[in-house]
Design an enzyme around this catalytic site. Structure first.
Site, PDB file in Angstrom:
ATOM      1  N   HIS A 149       1.047   6.363  -7.527  1.00  0.00           N
ATOM      2  CA  HIS A 149       0.140   5.290  -7.116  1.00  0.00           C
ATOM      3  C   HIS A 149      -1.197   5.498  -7.812  1.00  0.00           C
ATOM      4  O   HIS A 149      -1.702   6.621  -7.871  1.00  0.00           O
ATOM      5  CB  HIS A 149      -0.018   5.266  -5.599  1.00  0.00           C
TER       6      HIS A 149
ATOM      7  N   SER B 113       1.834   0.876  -8.681  1.00  0.00           N
ATOM      8  CA  SER B 113       2.675   1.691  -7.807  1.00  0.00           C
ATOM      9  C   SER B 113       4.075   1.771  -8.387  1.00  0.00           C
ATOM     10  O   SER B 113       4.567   0.803  -8.990  1.00  0.00           O
ATOM     11  CB  SER B 113       2.755   1.102  -6.392  1.00  0.00           C
TER      12      SER B 113
ATOM     13  N   GLU C  16       0.850  -1.184   0.000  1.00  0.00           N
ATOM     14  CA  GLU C  16       0.000   0.000   0.000  1.00  0.00           C
ATOM     15  C   GLU C  16       0.890   1.239   0.000  1.00  0.00           C
ATOM     16  O   GLU C  16       1.051   1.902   1.013  1.00  0.00           O
ATOM     17  CB  GLU C  16      -0.957   0.009   1.199  1.00  0.00           C
ATOM     18  N   SER C  17       1.507   1.518  -1.128  1.00  0.00           N
ATOM     19  CA  SER C  17       2.274   2.739  -1.411  1.00  0.00           C
ATOM     20  C   SER C  17       3.756   2.622  -1.098  1.00  0.00           C
ATOM     21  O   SER C  17       4.381   1.676  -1.556  1.00  0.00           O
ATOM     22  CB  SER C  17       1.626   3.961  -0.766  1.00  0.00           C
TER      23      SER C  17
ATOM     24  N   CYS D 271      -1.969   3.960   1.638  1.00  0.00           N
ATOM     25  CA  CYS D 271      -3.328   4.188   1.159  1.00  0.00           C
ATOM     26  C   CYS D 271      -4.257   3.133   1.751  1.00  0.00           C
ATOM     27  O   CYS D 271      -3.912   2.416   2.685  1.00  0.00           O
ATOM     28  CB  CYS D 271      -3.363   4.169  -0.368  1.00  0.00           C
TER      29      CYS D 271
END
Length: 440
Positions: free
Chosen positions: A316, A284, A80-81, A95
């Site tokens: 992203h 990403s 997540e990022s 995120c």
């Protein structure tokens, strides 16, 4: 956005807008206690093992996918990022429904115990307004809860809301250096007319030594936060398994990066790109950038002043129709106007056009956060602050009727209108905030 988390495969919408936590433990890498005894070129936070960061990220609810090690920064691509680690600074951008702030106590503990950095020099926490705030967990459910959480850790923080509360807005929490004078007047919303010095005071190390930091380089970060991406662009970030049976998520992401022009945002020979394609959709990327900039001397016969370093950018993308979103962030300082001494680096307006030309969003916000030291020369030479110069550049770049993305030259021009413009000054940092939407 990792396949194992199955976030894109679920029926629930995915929250694209990120939570961005940036912690400085010293004004520069040279001010880290072990700077003179770096092992294999690494010191400070960069000496912390990957497994330690993985344990911290488990609290946040994300995982490391890959890492690129540069000369000044380690760039971790996350499920997540992103996570960026420099000797004196850590940037954690996550995120979805990750618990970004819950990782903060563990980060402070790691810095204290493994990098001899017991004191936070500055902390920044920011995010765009969420699409689905009701889906967040812990302190991230509401801004007031996030502020309360941070206030319990930092005695000198201040929270701000920038933009329309009933529209696109940006939230910021910022602390001052430990020796900052308390009870100073709050920031004001107005055009910037004065230059500020960026003098950093002394601070203590774990053994009681008093360190006088060197003057830091100008610090600059631009974010371009885009929503309602064009349908054509969104489709480019769908990656069903059967479409790439022989490709890895990294190879697939590289192919789409080339196809869309992401690899050409900055000169390829100065860029190390790490990217990942999520199944069934999502993207990403982290990039480390070698940059140098020659600023003409203020003395007629004096030598140019050379600034150089290693910066980053990160992208992203959440492409699902109805809540599509893409973010771009970069900390390389860029000239607001084309400059012959820029050494192949794009100026600020060119970069904005390139990024927006790839994603073609219906709405976007831009923020430029810059240390006031970077404003001095602009004000002295042209009579306007770096922030006002950036605002002018944003408007010119996006409201022109003549520009198109080179890869979409046959499509209609993308023309925007500005819907919001706000300047903030924070004493030693200044902020430009602007919102745009497609012109009818």
């Amino acid at each position: 956005m990792e396949e194992a988390t199955d976030v894109f495969a679920s029926s629930a919408p995915f929250e694209g807008p990120e939570k961005l936590l940036e912690i400085w433990f010293a004004p520069s890498s040279a001010d880290v206690p072990d700077a003179s005894s770096a092992i294999t070129g690494k010191h400070g936070l960069r000496r912390v093992r990957r497994s330690v960061w993985e344990d911290m990220l488990a609290i946040v609810k994300c995982k490391i996918l890959s890492v690129v090690e540069g000369t000044e920064t380690d760039a971790y691509l996350l499920s997540e990022s992103s996570l960026f680690v420099s000797p004196h600074r850590l940037i954690l951008k996550t995120c979805g429904t990750t618990l970004n702030l819950l990782g903060l106590p563990r980060i402070l503990e790691i810095a204290r115990e493994q990098a001899s950095l017991p004191t936070v020099y500055r902390c920044f926490y920011s995010r765009k307004s969420f699409f689905f705030p009701e889906r967040q967990k812990g302190p991230h459910r509401e801004w007031k809860d996030e502020v309360e959480y941070l206030d319990k850790i930092f005695p000198n923080g201040a929270a701000y809301t920038v933009g329309k509360m009933n529209g696109d807005h940006w939230l910021l929490y910022i602390t001052n250096p430990p020796d900052h004078i308390l009870n100073t007047p709050p920031p004001v919303i107005r055009p910037l007319r004065r230059a500020h010095t960026n003098g950093a005071g002394n601070y203590g190390t774990i053994d009681g030594t008093i360190v006088t930091p060197k003057a830091p380089k100008p610090d600059s970060t631009i974010e371009i936060l885009m929503s309602r991406l064009s349908s054509q662009t969104g489709q480019a970030f769908y990656f069903p398994d059967e479409a790439h049976p022989d490709g890895t998520p990294f190879n697939t992401a590289h192919d789409v990066s080339v196809a869309l022009g992401i690899t050409e945002l900055f000169p390829p020979h100065l860029t190390t790109l790490d990217c990942y394609a999520f199944s069934p959709c999502g993207y990403s990327s982290n990039a480390l950038l070698k940059w140098s900039e020659a600023t003409p001397s203020c003395h007629p016969n004096g030598p140019d002043v050379i600034h150089e370093g290693e910066g980053y950018y990160t992208i992203h993308v959440t492409p699902e129709e109805g809540w599509s979103y893409a973010s771009f962030e970069c900390n390389v300082p860029l000239s607001p106007v084309p400059a012959p001494y820029a050494h192949d680096m794009p100026d600020l307006g060119t970069l904005v056009r390139r990024v927006v030309g790839i994603f073609r969003p219906a709405r976007l916000t831009l923020t430029l956060f810059v240390s006031s030291a970077g404003n001095n020369e602009a004000e002295e030479e042209v009579g306007e602050s770096a922030i006002e110069a950036a605002q002018r550049t944003f408007k010119t770049a996006l409201t022109s009727v003549s520009w198109t993305s080179p890869r979409e030259a046959n499509e209609r021009n993308v023309v925007y209108k500005r819907t919001d413009k706000i300047n903030y000054e924070f004493g030693d940092y200044d902020l430009a905030f602007a919102s745009f939407e497609l012109a009818s």
